[in-house]
Each structure stands twice: as structure tokens, then as C-alpha cells.
Write an enzyme that holds these catalytic residues in place. Structure first.
Site, PDB file in Angstrom:
ATOM      1  N   HIS A 185       1.771   4.801  -2.688  1.00  0.00           N
ATOM      2  CA  HIS A 185       1.904   6.233  -2.387  1.00  0.00           C
ATOM      3  C   HIS A 185       3.308   6.736  -2.737  1.00  0.00           C
ATOM      4  O   HIS A 185       3.473   7.807  -3.329  1.00  0.00           O
ATOM      5  CB  HIS A 185       1.641   6.490  -0.901  1.00  0.00           C
ATOM      6  CG  HIS A 185       0.226   6.288  -0.479  1.00  0.00           C
ATOM      7  ND1 HIS A 185      -0.843   6.864  -1.136  1.00  0.00           N
ATOM      8  CD2 HIS A 185      -0.311   5.586   0.564  1.00  0.00           C
ATOM      9  CE1 HIS A 185      -1.967   6.527  -0.539  1.00  0.00           C
ATOM     10  NE2 HIS A 185      -1.683   5.748   0.487  1.00  0.00           N
ATOM     11  N   HIS A 188       0.839  -1.211   0.000  1.00  0.00           N
ATOM     12  CA  HIS A 188       0.000   0.000   0.000  1.00  0.00           C
ATOM     13  C   HIS A 188       0.871   1.257   0.000  1.00  0.00           C
ATOM     14  O   HIS A 188       0.653   2.178  -0.805  1.00  0.00           O
ATOM     15  CB  HIS A 188      -0.900  -0.019   1.237  1.00  0.00           C
ATOM     16  CG  HIS A 188      -1.804   1.163   1.349  1.00  0.00           C
ATOM     17  ND1 HIS A 188      -3.084   1.191   0.862  1.00  0.00           N
ATOM     18  CD2 HIS A 188      -1.598   2.401   1.914  1.00  0.00           C
ATOM     19  CE1 HIS A 188      -3.637   2.359   1.103  1.00  0.00           C
ATOM     20  NE2 HIS A 188      -2.755   3.115   1.748  1.00  0.00           N
ATOM     21  N   GLU A 189       1.832   1.292   0.896  1.00  0.00           N
ATOM     22  CA  GLU A 189       2.674   2.493   1.000  1.00  0.00           C
ATOM     23  C   GLU A 189       3.592   2.645  -0.210  1.00  0.00           C
ATOM     24  O   GLU A 189       3.941   3.766  -0.586  1.00  0.00           O
ATOM     25  CB  GLU A 189       3.495   2.444   2.292  1.00  0.00           C
ATOM     26  CG  GLU A 189       2.662   2.421   3.577  1.00  0.00           C
ATOM     27  CD  GLU A 189       1.646   3.553   3.657  1.00  0.00           C
ATOM     28  OE1 GLU A 189       1.910   4.641   3.089  1.00  0.00           O
ATOM     29  OE2 GLU A 189       0.598   3.352   4.286  1.00  0.00           O
TER      30      GLU A 189
END
Length: 447
Positions: free
Chosen positions: A25, A21-22
């Protein structure tokens, strides 16, 4: 030791999901020209960290329940300590559409992970139990709909169900509904259709057993897979593929019933009726006398259970379409169930917290790598969807702020964002406490 086992798989699962997920980003932030100050898996004090050549700190923190990517912003009180070493933008000068892209990249990475996992599983191949009805409870919805033992469930509401897991998921999508569950089955090559009427189906039940609630048993049918050379089963003419339907004229459908009758009939002639090639025939079997270690007598004929399984496997190219369809279907199912929880059609106590996630992940790992990967993909989709909820501090909240800026042609004030962050934090902490409570209550002994 089970607690350590489940804790280990909880940690592995969270590390994979949060890291991916990170990374979404992080990759989008770098593409937008931003300086990333810190990439953290976990919250709190860093346990391990290192810096890349651009000055970004990568770390693993003490509390693994999440993570974050901190981007350089000149408005921060400690901004002077994080001035980029290389030419890079500050978050405050980034346009709203870029901020939306950065926010959506995290959930997008979770959907991508799910797709990649489903693709890998499709290439590896999955061996699953064929969803053949073992037993039907008397006066249950399944019996009222005409379902009988031995039927294979091939589709639920038009969704193909090659395995029991697919049946369970298809039924889960109907939780809280009123209407008709449409089952398509097959037995002996003959197709059939059964309609089961439901009303607010299991709308107030926590952790419902969707298959069992319909009255469908997963018991193994009395289906012979092999016979031992020279034993009574072979001598009587029983063959692999025979399905036992009666003994001495009394109906038998389950393997457990067949075994119990055989073991209780040492040296006794039995008329065993079987179904073979869609025809019924009766053979005479005399179970041999055997003795257990404690001296107990039992009958033995040398017949082995046949457990129908199905291997589903795709080539690398064919797996792409399958993985895309799986990702889409599981996303729709998850959104539907979350919507039903929000509208109270399904109890919110069906939410899973860290304890349940750890147990499910650990149990699936015991079942095999394909099962663990499948659970990982489902959890990745759930994480992506949850982060899209428009709550301040979640990715969905950042998207809302940016869209408001597009409409008003000016950014949301820092004060409003600060208030929103406090409200969002309170909501998220409240949800976390709730799922912890539900988890503890779920696994505490009844009473």
C-alpha cells in the site's frame, strides 16, 4: 515454555506478513503522489516510532493483529495536523483507478512475498519424505482401490506429488467433493493407477486427516538402509536396499513389525524373506542376545532403517517458473477451500486463528527453515486473498467503492461509506471472534 515459543513465532509471522502487506500500500501510495501520514504495524498505542524526511510516521503498535497505512485526506477532522511538508496529493482528489491500484497493492505484495519465498526455497532445496505407502487399512477406500504397501504416490488428480506434503495438499483440494480421486503410483518402477470414489468427502469433518481418512498409513516400511559390520544382518547376507516382506512365512511390511519380531527372537533362527532387485529371496538370521539397562533380553541383528527422502532443488532461473507455479497452485487451492466454506461444503471450523497459526509456525520452525518459509508463503497467500474479499474496510471493499464510482461517474457518498465501514467492522470483528472461539475449542482437551 512452549506457549512463549509459539507466541514468538506467531509474532514473527504476523510482523513479516503485515509489514509486507502494508509496504505494498505504502509504495503504491507514494507512486500515486499521496502523502502517507502513518505506516503502522499493529493497532493501538505506538510502542516505537520514527519520522522520515517527508513527515511519514513509521511505528510498531501494541496489538500486532494487523496494520494500516494512513494517507492524507483533507476531509479528515484532524487533516490540518498532517499537512504534507512536500508537494503531495490528498486522497480525496485521487482518481478511482489509482485508488484501486493502492488497494490492490497490499494483497499484491502478499502474493509477491509468497513467490519470493517459494523461489528462495527452490534454490535452497528441500529434502522431503518420499510418499511411499507404509500400510493400508483393511476395508478402507485405499484398499478397495487396490493400493498396497510400498507404492509411491507420484500424482493426485494429475498434480505431481514429490513429497507427503504435496499429497496432503492435493487431497485437501477435494474436501467436500463427490466424484473420483485419481491416484497415480509406482512400485519397483512399474506404474499403476487407482481410483477412489468419494461422496461429499469429509464435508462435515473439522481438521480432517486427508491421508489417514483414505486408509493410507505413513508408517515406515521394513526397508534396510545399512547393516553393521560383523553383526548378524551382515553375516546372513542382508544388504542395504532389501525390503523385508516376511519372517518365517508370515507377512511383514512395516519396520516396527520387523523390529518387534527381531527383538523377540534372541538366539532364534529366523527365515527372513526380502525383496531385492524385484526378486524375492530368503536368508537365515539368528539375532544376537542383548540386554537393556533394566535387564530385559532382546534380539539384535545390526540393521538400520532406510528412510527414503528426496532433495528437490532448482537453479536461480529454473526456480522462477517453479515459484510462479507454486504461487498459482496454492492460490487456487486456497480460493477453492474458502469457497467451499462459504457454500458450507466444508466446515468453517477449519479456519485457523492466531493460536493455530502460532502453533503451526512454531512446529514448522522446529522442522527446519524451509518448512517455516513454506508455511509463511501459504499464510501470505491466505492474507492476500482474505483482503480481496469485498467487505467494507478490507481492500476488496475499497476496490468495490472505486468501481461503483467508475460506473456511476461520481463517488459513493461519505455517509454510505461510513455505514459500510460500520457493517464491515462488525463482520470482521465477528469473524475474528469466531476464529478465536474455533482456536480455543480446537486446542482444549476433549470433553
Amino acid at each position: 515454555m512452549d506457549y512463549l515459543y509459539y507466541a514468538f513465532y506467531l509474532l514473527v509471522t504476523l510482523l513479516v506478513l503485515v509489514t509486507f502487506h502494508e509496504l505494498g500500500h505504502f509504495a503504491m501510495a507514494r507512486w500515486a503522489g499521496l502523502h502517507v501520514v502513518r505506516f503502522s504495524v499493529g493497532f493501538g498505542r505506538p510502542l516505537w516510532s520514527w519520522y522520515d524526511r517527508r513527515g511519514t510516521e513509521f511505528c510498531v503498535a501494541a496489538v500486532p493483529l494487523g496494520g494500516y497505512v494512513r494517507m492524507y485526506d483533507r476531509r479528515d477532522a484532524d487533516a490540518a495536523q498532517h499537512v504534507p511538508r512536500y508537494p503531495a496529493k490528498s486522497y480525496d482528489v485521487l482518481g478511482p483507478w489509482w485508488r484501486i491500484a493502492v488497494a490492490l497493492a497490499g494483497p499484491g505484495a502478499n502474493f509477491l512475498l509468497a513467490f519470493l519465498v517459494f523461489w528462495l526455497i527452490a534454490i535452497m532445496g528441500v529434502t522431503s519424505l518420499v510418499p511411499i505407502v507404509g500400510s493400508v487399512v483393511a476395508e478402507s477406500p485405499a484398499q478397495e482401490a487396490g493400493l498396497v504397501p510400498g507404492e509411491e504416490i507420484v500424482a493426485v488428480d494429475g498434480v505431481e506429488t514429490p513429497a507427503w506434503e504435496d499429497v496432503a495438499l492435493a487431497l485437501a483440494s477435494r474436501l467436500g467433493d463427490t466424484g473420483v480421486i485419481d491416484l497415480h503410483t509406482r512400485r519397483g518402477g512399474v506404474p499403476a493407477r487407482h481410483e477412489i470414489l468419494i461422496e461429499d468427502w469429509l464435508g462435515d469433518v473439522q481438521d480432517p486427516d486427508t491421508i489417514g481418512e483414505l486408509g493410507i498409513g505413513l508408517d515406515q516400511l521394513a526397508l534396510i538402509g545399512a547393516v553393521v559390520d560383523g553383526e548378524a544382518a551382515e553375516q546372513s547376507g542382508l544388504r542395504a536396499g532389501d525390503r523385508v516382506v516376511a519372517i518365517d512365512g508370515e507377512p511383514v511390511s512395516l519396520w516396527s513389525e520387523f523390529v518387534a519380531q527381531i527383538q523377540a527372537s534372541a538366539n532364534t533362527r529366523l527365515d527372513v524373506t526380502v525383496e531385492r532387485d524385484a526378486l524375492e529371496m530368503t536368508v537365515q538370521v539368528v539375532p544376537a542376545q542383548r540386554f537393556a539397562q533394566d535387564g530385559t533380553e532382546y534380539g539384535y541383528i545390526g540393521a538400520q532403517l532406510d528412510t527414503p527422502v528426496r532433495l528437490v532443488r532448482f537453479g536461480a532461473l529454473g526456480a522462477i517458473g517453479h515459484a510462479a507455479a507454486e504461487t498459482y497452485e496454492k492460490t487456487v487451492l486456497t480460493v477453492d477451500l474458502l469457497g467451499k466454506m462459504l457454500t458450507l461444503s466444508v466446515p468453517a471450523t477449519n479456519l485457523a486463528g492466531p493460536i493455530t497459526i502460532g502453533k503451526v509456525a512454531g512446529d514448522s520452525a522446529r522442522a527446519g527453515p524451509d518448512r517455516f518459509l513454506w508455511i509463511l508463503a501459504l499464510l501470505s497467500i491466505s492474507l492476500g486473498i482474505i483482503n480481496l474479499v469485498p467487505i467494507p474496510i478490507l481492500d476488496g471493499g475499497h476496490v468495490v467503492y472505486a468501481l461503483v464510482e467508475v460506473v456511476r461517474n461520481k463517488p459513493v457518498s461519505m455517509r454510505a461509506q461510513a455505514v459500510g465501514a460500520q457493517i464491515g467492522l462488525a463482520i470482521v470483528v465477528g469473524l475474528m471472534l469466531f476464529v478465536f472461539y474455533v482456536d480455543i475449542a480446537r486446542w482444549l482437551p476433549a470433553g
